[in-house]
Design a protein around this motif. Structure first.
Motif, mmCIF file in Angstrom:
data_model
loop_
_atom_site.group_PDB
_atom_site.id
_atom_site.type_symbol
_atom_site.label_atom_id
_atom_site.label_comp_id
_atom_site.label_asym_id
_atom_site.label_seq_id
_atom_site.Cartn_x
_atom_site.Cartn_y
_atom_site.Cartn_z
ATOM 1 N N GLY B 139 0.806 -1.216 0.000
ATOM 2 C CA GLY B 139 0.000 0.000 0.000
ATOM 3 C C GLY B 139 0.835 1.260 0.000
ATOM 4 N N PHE B 140 0.116 2.354 0.006
ATOM 5 C CA PHE B 140 0.733 3.661 -0.175
ATOM 6 C C PHE B 140 0.868 4.386 1.167
ATOM 7 C CE2 PHE B 140 -1.835 2.488 -3.897
ATOM 8 C CZ PHE B 140 -0.801 2.261 -4.782
ATOM 9 N N LYS B 169 4.709 1.596 -1.331
ATOM 10 C CA LYS B 169 5.016 2.474 -2.456
ATOM 11 C C LYS B 169 4.532 3.886 -2.162
ATOM 12 C CE LYS B 169 4.819 -0.912 -6.227
ATOM 13 N NZ LYS B 169 5.223 -2.082 -5.447
ATOM 14 N N VAL B 170 5.068 4.853 -2.916
ATOM 15 C CA VAL B 170 4.577 6.228 -2.812
ATOM 16 C C VAL B 170 3.889 6.611 -4.122
ATOM 17 C CG1 VAL B 170 6.169 7.000 -1.022
ATOM 18 C CG2 VAL B 170 6.887 7.092 -3.406
ATOM 19 N N MET B 171 2.841 7.422 -4.008
ATOM 20 C CA MET B 171 1.943 7.648 -5.146
ATOM 21 C C MET B 171 2.426 8.665 -6.184
ATOM 22 S SD MET B 171 -0.716 6.796 -6.721
ATOM 23 C CE MET B 171 -1.959 5.841 -5.896
ATOM 24 N N PRO B 172 3.015 9.816 -5.794
ATOM 25 C CA PRO B 172 3.282 10.854 -6.808
ATOM 26 C C PRO B 172 4.116 10.404 -8.014
ATOM 27 C CG PRO B 172 3.491 11.782 -4.615
ATOM 28 C CD PRO B 172 3.331 10.305 -4.440
ATOM 29 N N PRO B 173 5.161 9.585 -7.853
ATOM 30 C CA PRO B 173 5.913 9.193 -9.058
ATOM 31 C C PRO B 173 5.032 8.487 -10.092
ATOM 32 C CG PRO B 173 7.111 8.526 -7.076
ATOM 33 C CD PRO B 173 5.761 9.011 -6.628
ATOM 34 N N ALA B 174 4.049 7.704 -9.595
ATOM 35 C CA ALA B 174 3.175 6.988 -10.525
ATOM 36 C C ALA B 174 2.252 7.962 -11.252
ATOM 37 C CB ALA B 174 2.346 5.951 -9.771
ATOM 38 N N MET B 175 1.783 8.983 -10.531
ATOM 39 C CA MET B 175 0.873 9.935 -11.169
ATOM 40 C C MET B 175 1.580 10.696 -12.286
ATOM 41 S SD MET B 175 -1.260 11.210 -7.797
ATOM 42 C CE MET B 175 -2.361 12.368 -8.578
ATOM 43 N N SER B 176 2.848 11.047 -12.081
ATOM 44 C CA SER B 176 3.613 11.718 -13.141
ATOM 45 C C SER B 176 3.930 10.748 -14.268
ATOM 46 C CB SER B 176 4.924 12.280 -12.580
ATOM 47 O OG SER B 176 4.650 13.219 -11.582
ATOM 48 N N ARG B 267 13.503 3.625 3.722
ATOM 49 C CA ARG B 267 14.324 4.400 2.794
ATOM 50 C C ARG B 267 13.701 4.252 1.403
ATOM 51 N NH1 ARG B 267 17.056 0.496 -0.052
ATOM 52 N NH2 ARG B 267 16.864 -1.483 1.024
ATOM 53 N N ALA B 268 13.808 5.327 0.623
ATOM 54 C CA ALA B 268 13.244 5.277 -0.729
ATOM 55 C C ALA B 268 14.120 4.392 -1.611
ATOM 56 C CB ALA B 268 13.152 6.677 -1.306
ATOM 57 N N LEU B 284 9.409 1.846 -0.935
ATOM 58 C CA LEU B 284 10.005 2.031 0.383
ATOM 59 C C LEU B 284 10.493 0.693 0.928
ATOM 60 C CD1 LEU B 284 7.262 4.376 1.882
ATOM 61 C CD2 LEU B 284 9.552 5.067 1.144
ATOM 62 N N GLY B 285 11.821 0.624 1.157
ATOM 63 C CA GLY B 285 12.383 -0.558 1.798
ATOM 64 C C GLY B 285 12.702 -0.232 3.248
ATOM 65 N N VAL B 286 12.862 -1.257 4.062
ATOM 66 C CA VAL B 286 13.218 -1.051 5.467
ATOM 67 C C VAL B 286 14.670 -0.559 5.528
ATOM 68 C CG1 VAL B 286 13.488 -2.203 7.701
ATOM 69 C CG2 VAL B 286 11.615 -2.872 6.170
ATOM 70 N N ASN B 287 14.956 0.484 6.309
ATOM 71 C CA ASN B 287 16.315 1.034 6.343
ATOM 72 C C ASN B 287 17.246 0.238 7.266
ATOM 73 O OD1 ASN B 287 15.830 1.908 8.959
ATOM 74 N ND2 ASN B 287 15.336 4.007 8.346
#
Lengths: 337, 359
Positions: B139-140, B169-176, B267-268, B284-287
């Motif tokens: 999820g986001f 995951k993070v959403m903005p990169p997908a929207m672009s 971490r991204a 996002l992976g675990v740092n």
């Protein structure tokens, strides 16, 4: 098809249907079974007998509004009554896990006796098996039921006479039983005052039939909920259905719990609700009769059959939009009956 | 019911629908990128209320749908290890992996448990000290903070048997990326719950760079219809901007504490999205600080080779380039009881929502 049996195969939805069709009906195939009605209708000389069986594995076995025993009697009575039969005799088979408290067993059996008396049926035969600890979960009950079908009610089980214009009635709020079970399993740490709707419906049904209302189809909306019955009705008879979401009663607390957990009340199990299809002219009269019974106080007409979109059930949503109602795909709730 | 009925008010709905019909002149394509929106739009029958000029399409908003099949294969492999308990949000267990699903593994005896919250998973870990309890993080920005809180708690309580397998995951990169790939969209019905956490500044580049409007929307019919109205208005006036419809929950600055928790634990990294491929810094992976709780590092397991289904166009559907009923598998080989592609699994998935409500 899947390689193993999944919980979803017992949900009463699509997977169950596939399993029944591809395995049970495929091998047991005969004309009576093929009807796939709640009870099989059997001709014995001049009398038509309705014959049904069901198993009960609900967890927990005690819940607000009933227990596994009450469920077993009501469920069997209802399967007969919605087939247009007068329920007469019931059998009860018990599969008991070693170590089960005798006092609990006695409570459950007493409830069954009380409910049978209330519903006017007699429990005439039974069986007991005890299995090692861990080989079943506390207590499972299997029942069979026999009833007698009046000549004029023989077409109800298969719904052969239904057609456009007929009205669809439900006898009150949906999703009470399923959400009660969820709450009693302490799912999501809910504290609620929801009660199961578990009840025998035969007295109410017979009053409607005796009053001469032209009842064309009935089915109790148990596993798979109201939506599954509506889909089955549309698919098996080839009729179109239009349902008005606003007319379907969902109690506030049940609705709240469904909203929070992401359940659609249309798919949540009931144990004291039926879908009744009645000729348009008799619908109001039937609703009036049902409302006089405690199990039917909130009865209402929720929709009707139409000649458009054959085989599909369409929902007019509460905001005025339209969408189809589909059968439940997998399991929505664990072991509810 | 309070806080629900007022947002399903029939009169208000009628007014908004009339308003949309009145202002919409040119054909406009609006995409929702949140599975909650996909589901609500279909459940309430909103497409049936739109004028012919307004086209609603579904984007990659369902966490289950965009999840890499390899992640599922990884989870399946872990579930086969002795002493491992898989805890997961419910939808994931039906998603087909390359050769199996968690549901199949469960029927074969794997210990797979559905939880409603990461806290339930932590509880299972505490109650079963001899087992390794793995929580599947998908999820986001909405589900990431709870996963982060889970790991922060696990570290505080010095739990040695709790692990996260992250596909967050993070959403903005997908929207672009969608617009970069040439998907013709005129407006985004922007995710409500994601924005509660992120705030709205993350969307600012979209109207600026692409002339595409963004309205952060709530999830009830009145919310969605009002958002559609706002987006149509932006489009008709050629005035693209970020607006918040879901003001009762979303602020421009978002939830700072939740973002701090995310930064504490994750971490991204580049991540693979079904249908979109690898997007830079979108996962996002675990740092390193929390490496002891990272299932990827702590529980080595061999994962089978990933196999994708032939003929499944989930990718194009997630991009909004095709509708579910354009897929030749839709409703035949791929149904909600027997899903081929991930979009058919979750009730938030575009194919599932179409199949259930709009077939």
């Amino acid at each position: 098809m899947e390689k193993n049996v999944l919980l979803g195969h017992g949900s009463g939805g699509k997977l169950s249907h596939d399993l029944i069709k591809k395995i049970f009906v495929a091998y047991f195939d005969n004309e009576i079974l093929r009807q796939q009605t709640d009870s099989a209708l059997l001709k014995v000389e001049k009398t038509t007998i309705a014959f049904t069986t069901d198993s009960y594995v609900v967890d927990p076995i005690f819940f607000p509004g009933g227990n596994i025993g009450k469920l077993a009697v009501c469920g069997t009575v209802n399967d007969l009554a919605v087939s247009g039969a007068v329920p007469k005799y019931i059998s009860a088979g018990f599969i008991i896990e070693e170590g089960f408290p005798l006092s609990d067993l006695e409570t459950i059996v007493k409830t069954m006796a009380d409910e049978a008396k209330k519903a006017g049926v007699v429990i005439v035969t039974g069986d007991t098996k005890v299995v090692n600890r861990g080989q079943c979960d506390k207590l499972f009950i299997n029942t069979a039921g026999v009833g007698v079908v009046d000549d004029k009610n023989q077409e109800i089980a298969a719904g052969k006479n239904i057609g456009a214009g007929d009205r669809i009635i439900v006898n009150g709020s949906i999703a009470d039983h399923g959400m009660t079970i969820m709450a009693s399993r302490n799912f999501g740490n809910f504290k609620t005052d929801i009660h199961s709707d578990c009840a025998s419906l035969n007295a109410m049904i017979h009053d409607v039939l005796d009053a001469g209302c032209r009842v064309k189809f009935m089915r109790d909306a148990t596993r798979g909920g109201l939506a599954t019955v509506l889909c089955e009705l549309a698919e098996s008879t080839g009729n179109g259905l239009v349902i008005d979401e606003k007319a379907v009663v969902v109690k506030e607390n049940v609705r709240g719990m469904c909203e929070l957990l992401g359940f659609d009340p249309f798919y949540v199990a009931n144990e004291g609700k039926l879908v009744m299809v009645v000729a348009a002219e008799d619908a109001e009269k039937a609703v009036g009769i049902m409302q006089k019974h405690p199990e039917g106080k909130q009865s209402s007409i929720i929709g009707q059959l139409v000649s458009d979109h054959p085989g599909k059930a369409i929902l007019l949503t509460e905001i005025g939009g339209k969408r189809i109602i589909d059968m439940l795909a997998g399991e929505q709730l664990p072991r509810i009956c | 019911m309070k806080h629900i009925d007022e947002y399903r008010d029939r009169d208000l709905v009628d007014k908004l629908v009339k308003g949309i019909h009145a202002i919409s002149k040119k054909e406009v394509v609006l995409m929702e990128v949140c599975g909650g929106h996909t589901w609500a739009i279909q459940k309430f029958g909103i497409p049936s209320l739109m004028p012919p000029t307004v086209k609603l399409i579904s984007g990659p908003g369902c966490p289950v749908c965009v999840t890499d099949r390899r992640f599922l294969d990884h989870a399946v492999a872990l579930s086969r290890l002795p002493g491992v308990v898989i805890t997961t949000y419910g939808d994931l267990i039906r998603v087909p992996g390359s050769s199996s699903s968690l549901n199949e593994e469960k029927s074969r005896g794997a210990d797979v448990r559905i939880v409603y919250s990461v806290l339930d998973a932590l509880k299972i870990a505490k109650e079963n000290p001899s087992k390794k309890v793995v929580f599947l993080g998908v999820g986001f920005e909405t589900t990431t903070p709870p996963s982060a809180a889970g790991l922060i708690n696990a570290m505080k309580e010095n739990l040695k048997n709790f692990f996260l397998l992250s596909s967050h995951k993070v959403m903005p990169p997908a929207m672009s990326a969608l617009i970069d790939e040439g998907v013709a969209i005129n407006g985004y019905i922007a995710p409500g719950h994601v924005s509660v956490i992120t705030g709205t500044s993350i969307y600012e580049p979209i109207p600026r760079s692409y002339s595409v409007g963004c309205v952060v929307s709530g999830f009830e019919p009145v919310d969605i219809l009002q958002s559609i109205y706002m987006l149509v208005k932006q489009f008709e006036n050629n005035d693209f901007k970020v607006e918040i419809q879901y003001k009762r929950a979303v602020t421009p600055e978002g939830n700072v504490k939740a973002r701090e928790a995310i930064n504490e634990v994750f971490r991204a990294r580049d991540d693979w999205w079904r249908g979109l491929g690898t997007l830079p810094l979108s996962g996002l992976g675990v740092n390193d600080k929390y490496a002891d709780f990272d299932a990827e590092k702590m529980i080595p397991v061999e994962i089978e080779e990933t196999k994708e289904d032939k003929g499944c166009i989930c990718g194009l559907i997630l991009k909004g380039l095709k509708k579910p009923n354009d897929c030749k598998l839709f409703g035949t080989a791929c149904t909600s009881s027997n899903p081929v592609g991930a979009c058919m699994v979750s009730h938030e998935g575009a194919c599932n929502a179409y199949y259930r409500f709009n077939r």
